[in-house]
Scaffold this active site. Sequence first.
Site: not given
Length: 305
Positions: A121, A202
């Site tokens: 992420c 993400c």
Amino acid sequence: MPLQQGSARMRQRTVLLVGIVVLLAALVLAVVLASLLTHGRQEVSPKMLKWKDRGTTKNLQEVILGRCYNYITAQHPELGDKDCLKIWESLKDAFIYKNPCNITPEDYQPLMELASHPIPCNKSLFWSKTGDLVHRYTKSNQNFLTLEDTLLGYMADRISWCGDPSAPGINYESCPKRNECESNPGSVFWKMASKMFAEAACGVVQVMLNGSVEAGAFRSSSIFGSIEIFNLDPDKVSEVHIWLMQDIGGPQSESCSGHSIRRLMSILEERNFKIICEDNYRPVQLLQCVHNPDHTDCRLCTNST
């Protein structure tokens, strides 16, 4: 009687010699006919299709395997369980002996599954018209990853490949450009890889665009504008940061308030993304200034009076 026996032996030898000569002549004729037939088949065999783009990269197998092993051993040893031989075979099976205008996403599906890996992420960095700059940046800053910094993108970056229905099944002379046919091996591959890269993003996502492009920094026809932006998951991505970079000393065609950036923001807002846009993101601009240290755009501070 001895004279007659001698004559009989002579006749037998003569017949035998004639038989041998006839047999040799037949063999020679057979070889000549076989050669002519083989030559004739070569002349009428189908030729390689001709296209406008460069052909398959020479030593493609060695290039793919070398890059794959380098990526999973030297750069990302945590991916050491990847099978580079299977990855190569799945890539080859996707295009060899196939018409390069009839490639489908299904052809590449096994490759995508074999070579995919998680993307941490906050590290996904997308780009359009900033290829050299964005890759210089990810090389100097390991906190971000472009598609070309993943295993799939790293193996395929700046190389080409395509097949052909005729032997040897790979065309090293030419491959089709996108405007010749949409479903060519390169276009289908990069669309699938881009879609998968976007789906994996993400946290905070970064996008580096070129504010010196006269036609506009954001283009709906680009890979980012047509594929990646629509495959970002609003449930996984918290924010989209736009870095609008202008060439040092180059035209300043567009800023964060420009028409194409407003269009991009509208698309992102409709998909419920939070957006931040920054003109000439300083860490990237400093990298640009390495090549233009004396330019006024690269002055860290100015004298105040």
